[in-house]
Write an enzyme that holds these catalytic residues in place. Structure first.
Site, PDB file in Angstrom:
ATOM      1  N   TYR A  30      -4.737 -25.078 -13.940  1.00  0.00           N
ATOM      2  CA  TYR A  30      -4.610 -23.653 -13.575  1.00  0.00           C
ATOM      3  C   TYR A  30      -4.330 -22.768 -14.783  1.00  0.00           C
ATOM      4  CZ  TYR A  30       0.594 -23.944 -12.394  1.00  0.00           C
ATOM      5  OH  TYR A  30       1.944 -24.092 -12.371  1.00  0.00           O
ATOM      6  N   GLU A  31      -4.505 -21.464 -14.581  1.00  0.00           N
ATOM      7  CA  GLU A  31      -4.392 -20.498 -15.687  1.00  0.00           C
ATOM      8  C   GLU A  31      -5.371 -20.799 -16.827  1.00  0.00           C
ATOM      9  OE1 GLU A  31      -2.919 -17.914 -15.067  1.00  0.00           O
ATOM     10  OE2 GLU A  31      -1.523 -18.495 -13.484  1.00  0.00           O
ATOM     11  N   GLY A  32      -6.519 -21.350 -16.483  1.00  0.00           N
ATOM     12  CA  GLY A  32      -7.521 -21.701 -17.501  1.00  0.00           C
ATOM     13  C   GLY A  32      -7.349 -23.149 -17.930  1.00  0.00           C
ATOM     14  N   GLN A  62      -9.037 -23.038 -22.668  1.00  0.00           N
ATOM     15  CA  GLN A  62      -8.110 -22.682 -23.748  1.00  0.00           C
ATOM     16  C   GLN A  62      -8.712 -23.031 -25.105  1.00  0.00           C
ATOM     17  OE1 GLN A  62      -5.424 -21.025 -22.833  1.00  0.00           O
ATOM     18  NE2 GLN A  62      -5.857 -21.466 -20.691  1.00  0.00           N
TER      19      GLN A  62
END
Lengths: 599, 599
Positions: free
Chosen positions: B439-441, B446
């Site tokens: 999650y969050e990329g 990243q």
């Protein structure tokens, strides 16, 4: 959820094209076990795995096992699948005809076990444990004991277990406390508690035959005072007929991260009647028969998870549209490209693919060696196979299960957030597989077995038996220019492997902790190098097939490309392992216990 | 189960002894935020984490969230813990006084968030998401919007969410479909489905403020046509008073591998009334404020799991007796030695320990940079901090969460089979943490952000801002002979880091896939090197304290020993990463999609 498919093509490639199993079987007197027969049996095994076991895999995870006052119920469908397994004759494949077996080779029964486990890890543990019990009886039981127990086990109407662990002792079996008191009739009364007993109690079979480690009253302390016993759930008379209930009961089942369909039992022995198997106080030696096979079997579970994770990730990577390729649109008519166009997604898939095939080759090679130890008449050949097996067993157990952690993690990672959601099935794979580096001896235990017991214990000789085979093969490729770079890479790693071994032996002579400090990195190093040898062979075999004009161009071309990936991106992992090994034990041992945590 | 302890000593070491936060705060105008004040606040935070959050962590996993016709209930104790959190004034710490905040520095609020997450990952997500919502409102909301929503959010009686993902688009937000139609009164009506919305619906707060990405009717396609909206669960009038129910409802919650106490919601917007925040079609730019902070926050979740896994593994390693040390008995009176005597167990513990402390230093360093970007008056200093933050944010997100996978896995591994059993708590840690690389990329996202967007996108300049700081520090150590070897190791890695960057830029000029092929290995390389810089500093600081006659000899000695471990066994992981990077993209891209699987 992606449906599991048994990897028939690749397994047959490994058996026949790569490892020459047709002549292997013929050499061992299994002339009737032709390529065609194997293909036919495997095709049935694939159907069973895909159509019967895979559909109840998620159910097993969802429901888990039930426990009520000593009675264990398996998840919906597990009992019926086991019934089908028995009716299909699967339990009896590799057992002698005198007990109702089909007398097929060991390797045949165990190479397809990968598929059962890949389709349903939890379910496959029930028959898996039974096989361990049967092997122990075959190797160490008396004729009478075999007569009493083997018929029903081979048939599958009874199942078996192995009872080793106790609450205070897992790997360190020397500490075990379970007691066996002799009775007047030659039997024994066993008292004690065993934990983590897979398939210890369930509703699939009419009787459960426990193989139990315990101590006789006069036994010496430690590992030299352990004896082995057969303790059935229901008493068995001399004719093999089931009688009254024995005093062994399941006290509870564990709540676990995964393999929830597999009943992990606390077993309480309360003066339970048992039969000594093998010599008194030699129980641990008898147990090694089972343990070595169980370790290869656990390695196969790791492999099966790599395969299943690869299948799931690949299907999603071809289907999921997200972003455009950096080199231009590949799916012009769609809103985005399938994520398989992205290099990092391919890196994950190729890690899975190169390990799926490389580890399969290593594992089936070991089964070939097991066949030789079991069926070969020439003692020297048996001895060589035994040496290779001794070396490779801890590698197969630990390397295949450690890489399975990475591959099942990638299985989720390719799905992004969806990988974390139960309905896709990828997270179950990761949870189920997580046990594999811990049970049947942790990775750390395998590593010490490999480095201290096998390699250093033989003064490097066990290693040389295998490295000699590798060197001979590499030398045979000198005139094949196409493979020089890879053959050189394998050879230089083999040189380094032996040099590392010598370095460690030298430093360990002064400080035995050097063995423990190097062990796991050494094992992983050994795994990457061993698999590189099989990738070299797979590449050579594939090129041969292409040169011969095979129409399976994609299949063989992919072997060559996967080999390239393996040599470039997997074998190079040895660089960091070598650095870590060379750093020695001081950086691990210097800290005082108290200093580890100060808040 | 090991009780979670907030790592107060090490956090304060990092803030004050290592990173000089007392003068950092003073420089930014927070003269009143003394070391003593921080210690006092942290001591309260520790109590809250240990006594309130940790005890309901296993409960949250066991019960999960309930869902019934749009209503979500959180696990037993979650609501009460949130109430305590609000009463303790925790939500308001780093927010302006005009909205009821305490105007303390950002870094203070976020560095203790590690502890809340370490004690209870699922619970900590509810207030965590709220903070993201508040930061977005502060940065991009109008005065009126801030007046309407911030007071209650800062107080904690309302919570917030961020609604980005849709079923067909996760990372590729350019594909999102949620629609926003303008109403006559200046508001908008939002229609569409969002998935994976953490804290999207629950029973902890009186209102939920959703920050939602959607498209205006005339918006251009792709990422340049996305706008940002505030959509409250209950309408809010201009005075900030709660009114009727808005037409946004939770359609279902996900069944997940872990973080089961955190409600992951499907949110259906059915003409829900919303307020545009920021400029039309500039929503993604506004979202970056939140996303960058959320990424550091996710990195902190990884760190928190490393800490908790270390604590659990260490306690067991000191307690569990199994085998004797290879160098002679260490626990003469017991039946065996504690397993912490075995080198491989120490290898796992020191991996956790060196990452726990090294990653904490890196993360808190980033928070220091965030402080500078928020509070520093000098534009040049802000710019430098911003550059470092831009570079390090994807590293913190991905490196701390990837290493958390290894460390939580070791948490289980040290326990052997017991690690797989729920009651020990180690398997929950591994399951909860598994989401963090997704999650969050994802890590892949990243890595591309780091390599393509930040490093190559700035022609290497962002990297140089950080490497220059490292070089200056290493140069300052020239006369400290004790540290020459480590400083040289850091410097030579920094040289190599830049060289690698140049090599990749060159090859990517011809083939953009080279970026994707190198990205994840490059990110991990960057992580190991960045953390080595902090280990060098920690070692120097520790030696200074010892030289000054500190009585905490164990604490500082362990820092020096952990540094040794890190340089010997962690930084050396770069060797294989460099090999993989140099192998280029061809070994990933040459295989056709069809050839990946042939059975």
């Amino acid at each position: 959820m992606q449906n599991y498919k048994a990897p028939q093509r690749d397994t047959l490639f490994t058996l026949y094209e790569l490892l020459g199993f047709e002549s292997h079987y013929a050499d061992l007197g299994f002339e009737e076990v032709s390529n065609d027969l194997v293909t036919a049996i495997f095709s049935e095994a694939a159907k069973f795995a895909e159509n019967t076991l895979a559909p109840i895999n998620a159910v097993g995870d969802e429901e888990g096992c039930g426990f009520d006052n000593g009675v264990v119920t398996t998840p919906t469908g597990f009992k019926e699948a086991y019934q089908q397994y028995v009716e299909g004759g699967w339990p009896s494949m590799a057992h002698p005809e005198e007990y109702g077996g089909q007398a097929l080779p060991y390797s045949l029964a165990t190479s397809m076990a990968e598929w059962f486990s890949g389709a349903n890890h939890s379910w496959a543990m029930y028959p898996g444990l039974s096989q361990g019990c049967m092997e122990t009886l075959k190797a160490h039981g008396t004729d009478k004991q075999r007569e009493m127990f083997l018929h029903k086990l081979v048939e599958g109407s009874w199942t078996g277990t192995m009872c080793l662990t106790e609450p205070h002792c897992g790997s360190d079996l020397g500490m075990l406390k379970c007691k066996a008191e002799p009775n007047d009739d030659g039997t024994y009364s066993l008292t004690g508690t065993k934990i983590f007993i897979s398939a210890g109690e369930h509703d699939m079979s009419e009787n459960i035959v426990h193989i139990v480690l315990a101590r006789l009253p006069d036994a010496p302390a430690g590992t030299k005072g352990i004896s082995l016993f057969i303790v059935p759930k229901y008493h068995v008379d001399e004719n093999g007929e089931k009688g009254e209930r024995n005093t062994v009961v399941c006290g509870s089942i564990e709540h676990k991260m995964g393999i929830k369909g597999s009943a992990t039992c606390v077993m309480n022995f309360d003066g339970a009647k048992g039969h000594l198997i093998g010599e008194p106080n030699r129980g641990l030696n008898c147990m090694f028969t089972f343990m070595n096979m169980a370790r290869i079997g656990t390695g196969m579970e790791g492999l099966s998870a790599i395969e299943a994770a690869f299948q799931g990730a690949l299907a999603y990577a071809k289907d999921r549209l997200q972003f455009r390729s950096l080199t231009g649109r590949k799916n012009e008519s769609g809103p985005a490209d399938p994520i398989i166009v992205h290099p990092d997604v391919r890196r994950m898939l190729l890690t899975q693919k190169s390990l799926r095939e490389g580890c399969r080759a290593l594992a089936i090679y070991c089964m070939k060696m097991v066949d030789v130890t079991l069926y070969e008449k020439d003692a020297e050949k048996r001895q060589i196979a035994d040496a290779k097996l001794a070396l490779l067993t801890p590698i197969v157990k630990a390397f295949l299960t450690e890489t399975a952690q990475e591959c099942t993690s990638y299985g989720m990672q390719v799905y992004g957030g969806h990988g974390y959601i139960k309905e896709w099935g990828m997270e179950q794979l990761a949870r189920d597989t997580r046990i594999c580096t811990m049970y049947e001896g942790t990775t750390g235990i395998q590593a010490i077995d490999l480095l201290a017991r096998k390699v250093v214990g033989s003064q490097g000789k066990l290693l040389q038996v295998f490295t000699q085979e590798i060197r001979t093969y590499c030398a045979s490729l000198r005139d094949k220019q196409q493979f020089n770079a890879w053959a050189n890479a394998v050879e230089s790693h083999v040189d380094e492997w032996e040099q590392l071994t010598n370095d460690i032996m030298k430093s360990a002579a002064n400080n035995p902790d050097e063995l423990g400090a190097a062990a796991v990195d050494y094992l992983m190093y050994s795994g990457y190098v061993s698999v590189s040898y099989f990738w070299l062979q797979m590449a050579v075999t594939a090129q041969q097939k292409l040169d011969e004009g095979s129409t399976e161009v994609d299949f063989y071309q992919a072997k060559l490309q996967s080999a390239q990936f393996y040599f470039d991106r997997m074998l190079t992992r040895t660089r960091s392992l070598v650095s870590a090994i060379h750093s020695g034990a001081d950086n691990l041992m210097s800290m005082s216990e108290e200093a580890f945590y100060q808040g």
